[in-house]
Motif scaffolding. Structure first.
Motif, short mmCIF file in Angstrom:
data_model
loop_
_atom_site.label_atom_id
_atom_site.label_comp_id
_atom_site.label_asym_id
_atom_site.label_seq_id
_atom_site.Cartn_x
_atom_site.Cartn_y
_atom_site.Cartn_z
N MET A 1 10.82 120.05 -23.65
CA MET A 1 11.35 121.01 -22.72
C MET A 1 12.58 121.89 -23.44
SD MET A 1 13.37 121.14 -18.93
CE MET A 1 12.26 119.45 -18.39
N LYS A 2 12.84 122.96 -23.03
CA LYS A 2 13.53 123.51 -24.08
C LYS A 2 15.09 123.59 -23.32
CE LYS A 2 11.26 126.85 -26.57
NZ LYS A 2 11.16 127.04 -27.53
N TYR A 3 16.35 123.38 -23.99
CA TYR A 3 17.85 123.34 -23.58
C TYR A 3 18.42 124.28 -24.28
CZ TYR A 3 16.18 118.62 -20.85
OH TYR A 3 16.12 117.99 -20.31
N TYR A 4 19.25 124.67 -23.65
CA TYR A 4 20.18 125.93 -23.92
C TYR A 4 21.46 125.86 -23.69
CZ TYR A 4 15.54 128.40 -23.34
OH TYR A 4 14.66 128.54 -22.55
N ILE A 5 22.24 126.05 -25.17
CA ILE A 5 23.91 125.81 -25.06
C ILE A 5 24.21 127.69 -24.77
CG2 ILE A 5 25.91 125.53 -26.34
CD1 ILE A 5 23.97 123.97 -28.18
N VAL A 6 25.54 127.20 -23.76
CA VAL A 6 25.52 128.85 -22.58
C VAL A 6 26.94 129.19 -23.15
CG1 VAL A 6 23.44 129.32 -21.68
CG2 VAL A 6 25.22 127.95 -20.82
N ALA A 7 27.42 130.22 -23.26
CA ALA A 7 29.05 130.25 -22.81
C ALA A 7 28.85 131.53 -21.29
CB ALA A 7 29.55 131.92 -23.93
N ILE B 1 25.87 133.20 -21.79
CA ILE B 1 25.46 134.32 -23.08
C ILE B 1 24.75 133.19 -23.48
CG2 ILE B 1 26.55 135.07 -25.55
CD1 ILE B 1 28.76 136.59 -24.11
N THR B 2 23.48 133.09 -23.90
CA THR B 2 22.56 132.34 -24.62
C THR B 2 23.74 132.34 -26.33
OG1 THR B 2 20.50 132.47 -23.56
CG2 THR B 2 20.73 131.16 -25.12
N LEU B 3 23.70 130.48 -26.89
CA LEU B 3 24.63 130.62 -28.43
C LEU B 3 23.16 129.81 -28.75
CD1 LEU B 3 27.76 129.65 -27.27
CD2 LEU B 3 26.95 132.19 -27.80
N GLU B 4 22.66 128.84 -28.23
CA GLU B 4 21.55 128.39 -28.96
C GLU B 4 20.22 127.72 -28.07
OE1 GLU B 4 19.04 127.63 -31.10
OE2 GLU B 4 20.98 127.91 -32.74
N VAL B 5 19.39 127.36 -28.84
CA VAL B 5 18.21 126.72 -28.11
C VAL B 5 17.42 125.64 -28.50
CG1 VAL B 5 16.06 127.58 -26.85
CG2 VAL B 5 17.24 129.48 -27.29
N ILE B 6 17.40 125.04 -28.07
CA ILE B 6 16.92 123.56 -29.03
C ILE B 6 15.89 122.79 -27.95
CG2 ILE B 6 17.63 121.16 -29.45
CD1 ILE B 6 20.40 123.37 -27.23
N ILE C 1 31.89 119.48 -32.19
CA ILE C 1 32.41 121.15 -32.23
C ILE C 1 32.79 121.49 -31.12
CG2 ILE C 1 31.13 123.55 -32.42
CD1 ILE C 1 28.46 121.60 -33.63
N LEU C 2 33.69 121.49 -29.97
CA LEU C 2 34.10 122.58 -28.79
C LEU C 2 35.60 121.40 -28.82
CD1 LEU C 2 31.60 123.43 -26.88
CD2 LEU C 2 32.89 124.85 -28.10
N LYS C 3 35.72 120.81 -30.07
CA LYS C 3 36.96 119.96 -28.88
C LYS C 3 38.37 120.82 -29.27
CE LYS C 3 37.25 118.15 -33.65
NZ LYS C 3 36.84 116.84 -34.86
N LYS D 1 26.58 130.22 -34.28
CA LYS D 1 26.27 130.05 -36.28
C LYS D 1 26.62 128.43 -36.19
CE LYS D 1 25.42 134.64 -38.86
NZ LYS D 1 26.30 135.48 -39.32
N ASN D 2 27.21 127.90 -36.29
CA ASN D 2 27.79 126.49 -36.01
C ASN D 2 26.76 125.89 -35.55
OD1 ASN D 2 29.66 124.74 -36.77
ND2 ASN D 2 31.00 124.71 -36.04
N PHE D 3 26.75 125.88 -33.44
CA PHE D 3 25.70 125.16 -33.33
C PHE D 3 24.20 125.21 -34.03
CE2 PHE D 3 28.43 125.95 -29.27
CZ PHE D 3 28.24 125.25 -28.69
#
Length: 180
Positions: free
Chosen positions: A1-7, A39-44, A59-61, A98-100
């Protein structure tokens, strides 16, 4: 399954974007329940969720709320039939995406191959989760309508979330990361 990092947006930005989404949804009878604007930042693909959450937290700390510039309309042709607001390339949002991608790839996560080909955008209306398929003519009209509205403004990102691909806000949020 795909997961998404979103803003995700602050309340004022969200209300502004939602007005646009509601207008298109009503005009073309698309959604019984509006999809969450983001906004989708990355798809994993098929990640180790615990390891993924640890990396995202790292990354977000030190990240704070930040602004994004919405500066155009971008429409994705069939099969997507997606009408979107384009996010200006550059700045914190692009660096974060890009960092993700780079960091997750370095940890052997299955992420997008060519991050440079990805246009950061906010999907306003598309065939995903819609109550009906809209016609090609309706799609073109919606795209033209949105382009005529000159959608240029600044929005604020206040949190990042990890999502599973379900249009049910109670089940789709795996984890939420509040920005300072």
């Amino acid at each position: 399954m795909k997961y998404y990092i979103v803003a995700l947006f602050d309340e004022n930005t969200y209300k502004h974007l939602e007005k646009i989404q509601i207008e298109l949804s009503k005009k073309y009878n698309l959604y019984s329940k509006l999809p969450k604007l983001h906004i989708t930042l990355e798809v994993i693909d098929e990640p180790d969720i615990n390891k993924l959450q640890e990396i995202i937290s790292n990354i977000l700390k030190d990240h704070k709320k930040f602004q994004v510039e919405i500066n155009d309309v971008i429409c994705f042709d069939p099969p997507y039939k997606s009408v979107n607001l384009k996010v200006n390339e550059g700045g914190i949002i692009t660096d974060l995406s890009k960092n993700f991608n780079k960091t997750l790839r370095a940890h052997n996560f299955n992420v997008r191959d060519n991050i440079e080909d990805w246009d950061l955008h906010i999907s306003i209306a598309n065939t995903n989760f819609s109550s009906r398929e809209w016609s090609q003519e309706e799609f073109v009209q919606a795209c033209t309508l949105l382009k005529s509205q000159k959608c240029n403004f600044l929005g604020t990102i206040e949190k990042i979330q990890l999502w599973s691909p379900i249009n049910d806000s109670d089940k789709m949020i795996i984890h939420s990361y509040e920005l300072k």
